[in-house]
Every structure is written in C-alpha cells, then in structure tokens.
Enzyme design. Structure first.
Site, PDB file in Angstrom:
ATOM      1  N   HIS A 113      -2.023   1.871  -0.681  1.00 16.13           N
ATOM      2  CA  HIS A 113      -1.288   2.871  -0.122  1.00 16.13           C
ATOM      3  C   HIS A 113      -0.363   3.454  -0.823  1.00 16.13           C
ATOM      4  CE1 HIS A 113       1.601  -0.261   0.329  1.00 16.13           C
ATOM      5  NE2 HIS A 113       2.552   0.541   0.833  1.00 16.13           N
TER       6      HIS A 113
HETATM    7  C1  UD1 Z   1       6.124   3.138   3.621  1.00 13.21           C
HETATM    8  C2  UD1 Z   1       7.178   2.407   2.743  1.00 13.21           C
HETATM    9  C3  UD1 Z   1       6.363   1.551   1.591  1.00 13.21           C
HETATM   10  C4  UD1 Z   1       5.848   0.238   2.289  1.00 13.21           C
HETATM   11  C5  UD1 Z   1       4.785   1.257   3.495  1.00 13.21           C
HETATM   12  C6  UD1 Z   1       4.121   0.090   4.021  1.00 13.21           C
HETATM   13  C7  UD1 Z   1       9.048   4.142   2.299  1.00 13.21           C
HETATM   14  C8  UD1 Z   1       9.372   4.807   1.069  1.00 13.21           C
HETATM   15  N1  UD1 Z   1       7.915   3.613   2.023  1.00 13.21           N
HETATM   16  O1  UD1 Z   1       5.178   3.939   3.028  1.00 13.21           O
HETATM   17  O2  UD1 Z   1       7.719   0.955   0.786  1.00 13.21           O
HETATM   18  O3  UD1 Z   1       5.085  -0.215   1.410  1.00 13.21           O
HETATM   19  O4  UD1 Z   1       5.571   1.773   4.582  1.00 13.21           O
HETATM   20  O5  UD1 Z   1       3.230   0.642   5.100  1.00 13.21           O
HETATM   21  O6  UD1 Z   1       9.650   3.859   3.398  1.00 13.21           O
HETATM   22  N2  UD1 Z   1       1.873   7.617   8.968  1.00 13.21           N
HETATM   23  C9  UD1 Z   1       0.970   7.521  10.211  1.00 13.21           C
HETATM   24  N3  UD1 Z   1       1.484   6.737  11.067  1.00 13.21           N
HETATM   25  C10 UD1 Z   1       2.087   5.903  10.871  1.00 13.21           C
HETATM   26  C11 UD1 Z   1       3.414   6.032   9.699  1.00 13.21           C
HETATM   27  C12 UD1 Z   1       2.749   6.825   8.839  1.00 13.21           C
HETATM   28  O7  UD1 Z   1      -0.026   8.179  10.265  1.00 13.21           O
HETATM   29  O8  UD1 Z   1       2.919   5.174  11.984  1.00 13.21           O
HETATM   30  C13 UD1 Z   1       1.312   8.429   7.949  1.00 13.21           C
HETATM   31  C14 UD1 Z   1       1.690   9.888   7.859  1.00 13.21           C
HETATM   32  O9  UD1 Z   1       0.761  10.730   7.259  1.00 13.21           O
HETATM   33  C15 UD1 Z   1       2.916   9.659   6.999  1.00 13.21           C
HETATM   34  C16 UD1 Z   1       2.470   8.849   5.859  1.00 13.21           C
HETATM   35  O10 UD1 Z   1       1.674   8.065   6.748  1.00 13.21           O
HETATM   36  O11 UD1 Z   1       3.635  10.961   6.491  1.00 13.21           O
HETATM   37  C17 UD1 Z   1       3.518   8.068   5.338  1.00 13.21           C
HETATM   38  O12 UD1 Z   1       4.275   7.438   6.002  1.00 13.21           O
HETATM   39  P1  UD1 Z   1       5.898   6.847   5.457  1.00 13.21           P
HETATM   40  O13 UD1 Z   1       6.365   6.095   6.606  1.00 13.21           O
HETATM   41  O14 UD1 Z   1       6.450   7.861   4.890  1.00 13.21           O
HETATM   42  O15 UD1 Z   1       5.532   5.899   3.978  1.00 13.21           O
HETATM   43  P2  UD1 Z   1       4.356   4.877   3.689  1.00 13.21           P
HETATM   44  O16 UD1 Z   1       3.392   5.580   3.060  1.00 13.21           O
HETATM   45  O17 UD1 Z   1       3.916   4.479   5.059  1.00 13.21           O
END
Ligand code: UD1
Length: 366
Positions: A208
């Site tokens: 991821h």
């Molecule tokens: C976040 C953490 C990362 C951790 C990861 C575990 C930061 C900078 N990064 O990354 O360190 O390893 O979580 O999962 O905080 N999305 C969904 N549903 C959700 C959450 C996210 O669809 O419940 C999608 C969305 O498109 C979103 C993308 O995932 O834009 C990224 O989510 P985000 O929370 O920004 O960062 P992660 O990549 O999940």
C-alpha cells in the site's frame, strides 16, 4: 469530582492494535479515565469497525469524521477538529500512536494548548524524508513530552536528535501484546483452509505504500511479478483500498482478477490476517507492522522497501529489504523456498507486556 481524562488517538488501521492494550491497561487505574478519540482517517468498515470489535476497543467517545483528502487537507482537518474538541473538553494528557497523519495532527493540537503529549512508538527513523510517515515521526517526537520507544534504535535516534534523556522510555513493542492475545483465536479460524491452502505452502502479500503503488509502471511490474511467483507458490493478496484505487486508475483491474495462484481479496480483519500470516511460508509486504509481527512469528519476510525504520526486524528478526526491484524480490523468494533465511531470535521487551509498561509510564509521568 470527575477523573482526569487521557485521550487515546485512533486514526488509521495500524493504530488500533497499538491502542487496544494501552486502553485496557489504563482502565486498570481507578484514578483516571481513558477516552478513545477516532479521527476518521480510516472509515471503511473493513479497515476500522471490525478491528474495534475483534480487539475489544470501546466505541470511540469522540469521532472527528475527517475522512480522506490530500495530506495537507487531511492533517489540517484533524488539527482543527481535535482542537475544537480539546477546547470543549480538556484532557489531562493526549496519547498518540505510530506515524500516521492523525498522530502528528493531534499531537500538535494538544501541545499548542499546553496539554502534555505521550507518543507510543517514538524514535523510529527510516531516514527517508520522501515517506510521509518519516515527517510525521520527526515532528511528533519533537513536540511530545513522553517518548515511549519500541526498540533500541529508537532510543539512539532520539538521543542523537538531542531529546532530553528524562523524556525517553524504552517500553517494548505494544503490537506484540495484541499478537500474543489474539494468536490462538487466529489459528482456530483455520484461515489457510478457507482459501483452499495448506499450512506452510503459500505466501501472504500486502502492498500500500505510495512508493510501490502510486506509479502505474511500478504497480504493473509488481503485480506481474506476483502473478509469476504465484505459479510456484500460491499467494494471497488482501488489497488495501488505496492500492485498489491506484490499480483501477492505471487500468490494471485485469491483473487483480488473479489467475495462476494469485488470490486477490478484500482487506482482512486482524485475526484473519494474523491466522494467514502465522502459517505462511513467506510474507511479502511494505507494512511496518507486518515486519514486526513476522519477526515474532518467525516467518520469513521480504520487505518491499529500500529502508526500514524498524532495523531490529533485520538484525534479530526474519526480514530482509528487497525494495521493489524484480531481481531482488525474485532472489529473496528463491532463498526462502530453498531454506536460506534467518530464523530470528527473541527481541527484548517484545514480550506481550508493553501495554502495562506504557500505562505505568503514563501514570507515573502524570
Ligand atoms: C495510512 C498511513 C500509513 C499506514 C496506512 C495503513 C499516513 C500518512 N499513512 O496510509 O502509514 O501504513 O494508513 O493502512 O497516515 N481509503 C479508503 N478507505 C479508508 C481509508 C482510506 O478508501 O477507510 C483510501 C482513500 O482513497 C484514501 C487512500 O485510501 O485517499 C489513502 O488513505 P490515507 O488514510 O490517506 O492513507 P493510507 O494509504 O491508508
């Protein structure tokens, strides 16, 4: 008189397994009241609700509902909403976990209002400032009052950065408390069987990180390589929503349909993932948590990163850094199948009691 409140910040999936043991241990102290605050950074039920249920974390008393966004927008929203909450209901301290955007944003909101901040999993450094998590770690540690550290490298890093000795406490790895507590239940699920697999005869893959999934060419190459490896050993890939979105945007949906021995599935709940990890022949991952969990489970781990903020998983654990180069991944994979892999050793203070030490540290400090 009401008891002093300690806010525990839950934001994203990797926070939940760290928060659970601390919350439980703090509840054992009659003279303070832990309060779970959820920022809403992760909101999909599969990334969130199911972890609260399985890990028996009480439903959050406060929900900030920030959702997704760019780093600036998401961090700013958390900062603004947590500050509002602090002004309405001030805790005696705020405890933040790990290195996600929720960690740095809540630490900043609290410290600016003069509320002391404790950071669980402090001091880890990848020395790679292109990682959003590295920026979050550096900033959170610089403004926290109590730095609770999981491995010796963290103590050295903080000392080098000039953090006063009195603020630093080596408490061990709290994720392992959760692992120990859940391992029997995880094994009882017989996860390999559910996927038609045999113990020790498959690999588990997670991906991821932006460095692996955001560039279409890299993601395509990695998915193709997994397809190839899965002809030799079946592979299960629980897909993070970020990776699914990236693959769809890059027109790689076809590769997610699987084929050969590659099974792409929805993100797994904690126990299901642990059950699969514990009986795997090999894990291929860019997750920080899984590097640590495989070290304790003694399962070989190919870490799909160029660096790690968790060096003890290389020196005492079962991990090797392979980046995202096809050659290195292939070489590592062959080495595991041939049995050429470190067996791992017990890591000091990764003993299932870090949550108690953390709670004790927090109570003493308050
Ligand atoms: C976040 C953490 C990362 C951790 C990861 C575990 C930061 C900078 N990064 O990354 O360190 O390893 O979580 O999962 O905080 N999305 C969904 N549903 C959700 C959450 C996210 O669809 O419940 C999608 C969305 O498109 C979103 C993308 O995932 O834009 C990224 O989510 P985000 O929370 O920004 O960062 P992660 O990549 O999940």
């Amino acid at each position: 008189m009401s008891l002093p409140i300690v806010d525990l910040i839950a934001g994203a999936r990797p926070n939940f397994m760290k928060l659970a043991p601390v919350e439980r241990a703090l509840r054992g102290y009659a003279d303070l009241a832990p309060r779970v605050v959820h920022t809403g950074q992760h909101y999909d039920p599969g990334m969130n609700d199911v972890f609260f249920e399985q890990l028996r974390i009480p439903a959050p008393e406060v929900h900030l509902e920030v959702g997704s966004g760019s780093h600036g927008a998401q961090t700013a929203r958390i900062l603004e909403r947590y500050e509002e909450h602090l002004l309405a209901s001030r805790p005696a301290a705020t405890v933040v976990f790990g290195d996600v955007n929720s960690t740095v944003a809540c630490a900043l909101a609290a410290v600016k209002l003069g509320i002391p901040v404790a950071h669980v999993e402090a001091g880890l450094r990848s020395f790679d400032r292109t990682m959003p998590e590295e920026i979050n770690r550096l900033l959170t540690d610089a403004i926290s009052d109590l730095l609770l550290v999981s491995e010796p490298s963290g103590v050295e890093n903080l000392q080098r950065e000039g953090i006063p000795e009195g603020k630093i406490e080596l408490v061990g790895n709290v994720m392992i408390d959760t692992l120990n507590a859940e391992l029997d239940a995880a094994k009882a699920l017989r996860m390999p069987e559910r996927f038609g697999l045999k113990d020790g005869a498959y690999g588990l893959v997670t991906l991821h990180r932006p460095s692996n999934v955001d560039a279409p060419a890299t993601l395509r190459r990695l998915l193709d390589l997994l397809g190839e490896l899965s002809r030799e050993l079946p592979l299960v890939l629980p897909l993070h929503p970020r990776t699914r979105t990236a693959a769809q945007r890059a027109g790689l949906d076809g590769r997610l349909a699987g084929g050969n021995g590659l099974k792409v599935v929805e993100p797994l709940p904690y126990r299901e993932n642990l059950g699969l990890m514990a009986a795997a022949k090999v894990v291929l991952t860019d997750s920080g948590g899984m590097q640590e969990e495989t070290a304790v489970l003694r399962v070989p781990c190919l870490t799909l990163r160029e660096n790690t903020e968790r060096p003890v998983t290389l020196t005492m654990g079962t991990s090797r850094l392979v980046g995202n180069s096809s050659e290195k991944i292939r070489q590592g994979f062959d080495d595991v199948l041939a049995g050429r892999w470190p067996k791992g050793r017990p890591i000091p203070l990764w003993d299932g009691h870090a949550g108690e030490r953390i709670a004790e540290g927090i109570v003493r400090w308050l």
